[in-house]
Enzyme design. Structure first.
Site, PDB file in Angstrom:
ATOM      1  N   LYS A   1      10.495 -91.245  65.275  1.00 54.11           N
ATOM      2  CA  LYS A   1      11.024 -90.376  66.331  1.00 54.11           C
ATOM      3  C   LYS A   1      11.468 -91.189  67.553  1.00 54.11           C
ATOM      4  CE  LYS A   1       7.353 -87.770  66.860  1.00 54.11           C
ATOM      5  NZ  LYS A   1       6.414 -88.442  65.937  1.00 54.11           N
TER       6      LYS A   1
ATOM      7  N   ARG B   1       3.616 -80.033  69.580  1.00 56.21           N
ATOM      8  CA  ARG B   1       2.785 -80.489  68.465  1.00 56.21           C
ATOM      9  C   ARG B   1       1.895 -79.370  67.940  1.00 56.21           C
ATOM     10  NH1 ARG B   1       2.957 -86.282  70.097  1.00 56.21           N
ATOM     11  NH2 ARG B   1       1.961 -87.549  68.526  1.00 56.21           N
TER      12      ARG B   1
ATOM     13  N   ARG C   1       3.024-101.829  63.857  1.00 54.82           N
ATOM     14  CA  ARG C   1       3.977-101.540  64.938  1.00 54.82           C
ATOM     15  C   ARG C   1       3.620-102.311  66.209  1.00 54.82           C
ATOM     16  NH1 ARG C   1       5.114 -95.382  66.800  1.00 54.82           N
ATOM     17  NH2 ARG C   1       2.946 -95.390  67.455  1.00 54.82           N
TER      18      ARG C   1
ATOM     19  N   ARG D   1      -0.364-100.704  70.326  1.00 53.36           N
ATOM     20  CA  ARG D   1      -0.982 -99.548  70.972  1.00 53.36           C
ATOM     21  C   ARG D   1      -2.432 -99.398  70.529  1.00 53.36           C
ATOM     22  NH1 ARG D   1       3.091 -94.498  70.407  1.00 53.36           N
ATOM     23  NH2 ARG D   1       1.085 -93.521  69.979  1.00 53.36           N
TER      24      ARG D   1
ATOM     25  N   ARG E   1      -4.724 -89.310  63.101  1.00 51.58           N
ATOM     26  CA  ARG E   1      -3.498 -88.735  63.684  1.00 51.58           C
ATOM     27  C   ARG E   1      -2.678 -88.053  62.600  1.00 51.58           C
ATOM     28  NH1 ARG E   1      -1.201 -93.917  66.241  1.00 51.58           N
ATOM     29  NH2 ARG E   1       0.559 -92.674  66.949  1.00 51.58           N
TER      30      ARG E   1
END
Ligand code: AMP
Length: 209
Positions: A13, A88, A127, A155, A166
Site C-alpha cells: 500500500k 481498518r 522491509r 520498524r 498483524r
C-alpha cells in the site's frame, strides 16, 4: 479523486500510495505514519498508541477516527486524498462515510491489493525504511539509502511474531471491508504478488478509467 487503499500490512500500500501521490498530486493520509510521528514526538497519544502498535494490535477506533477527521479538514485534501491504512474496521469505514458525507465528499475508488500471507511475512521481516526520505526498501540494500544516503531502519513491528499477529488482526477486522466497499460499488481488486511496476500499471488503469 478520493481513494482508499486496502490490503494486509506489507501488501504494498505504502509503495503504491507514494506513486499515486506523485502522479496525481493527492494528499497522503497514512494513519500508521501519523501514529509513528506521535510516538517519535513522545506525545500522550503516541505513548498510548505505541503499546498497541508494538503488539501488532489496532489502536482504538476513537483515536484513529479522530486523527483522520482532523486531517480531512486540512486544505491539501481538497484536491483529493489517498487513505493508506485507514479504515481498518467496519466502525472506521462507517465513521469515514459519515464524515465525508458531512463534508459533501465521497470515496470514488477502494483499491484492494492482495498478497499471500506467507509472502507478506517474508516481505515485512526484511522491509527497511529510510529515516530521511521515507523510501521503503529491502534489507538487501544494507543500512544506507541508495536514493538519499539516509539511514535505513527496521520498524519495531516488523518482527515475525508481531507480523503474524498483524496478519491475523487484518483477516479478522479489516478483510471484511473488501465486501463493505464492494457493496458500495467502488471496489477494485489487484493482485499485489507481482513486480511493483505491474501492480502500478493496474492501479493507474483503475484511476484513469
Ligand atoms: P501501518 O503502518 O499502516 O502498518 O500501521 C502500523 C500500526 O499502526 C498498526 O499495526 C496499528 O497498530 C496502527 N494503526 C495504523 N492505522 C490504524 C488504523 N486505521 N486503526 C487502528 N490502528 C492503526
Amino acid at each position: 479523486m478520493n481513494i482508499v487503499l486496502l490490503g494486509a500490512p506489507g501488501a504494498g500500500k505504502g509503495t503504491q500510495a507514494a506513486r499515486i501521490i506523485e502522479a496525481y498530486g493527492v494528499a497522503h493520509i497514512s494513519t500508521g505514519d501519523i501514529l509513528r510521528a506521535s510516538v517519535a514526538a513522545g506525545t500522550p497519544l503516541g505513548l498510548e498508541a505505541k503499546r498497541y502498535m508494538d503488539a501488532g494490535e489496532l489502536v482504538p477506533d476513537s483515536v484513529v477516527i479522530g486523527l483522520v477527521k482532523a486531517r480531512l479538514l486540512e486544505d491539501d485534501t481538497k484536491n483529493g486524498f489517498i487513505l493508506d491504512g485507514f479504515p481498518r474496521t467496519t466502525a472506521q469505514a462507517e465513521a469515514l462515510d459519515n464524515e465525508l458525507e458531512a463534508l459533501g465528499r465521497s470515496i470514488e475508488a477502494a483499491i484492494a491489493i492482495t498478497v499471500d500471507p506467507e509472502v507478506i511475512v517474508g516481505r515485512l521481516t526484511s522491509r527497511r525504511t529510510c529515516r530521511a526520505c521515507g523510501r521503503i526498501t529491502n534489507a538487501s540494500e544494507g543500512s544506507v539509502c541508495t536514493a538519499c544516503g539516509g539511514e535505513l531502519y527496521q520498524r519495531d513491528d516488523d518482527n515475525e511474531t508481531t507480523v503474524r499477529n498483524r496478519l491475523s488482526v487484518y483477516e479478522k477486522s479489516t478483510a471484511p471491508l473488501i465486501d463493505y466497499y464492494r457493496g458500495r460499488g467502488v471496489l477494485h481488486v489487484i493482485d499485489g504478488d507481482r513486480p511493483v511496476d505491474d501492480v502500478w500499471a493496474d492501479v493507474r488503469a483503475v484511476l484513469e478509467a
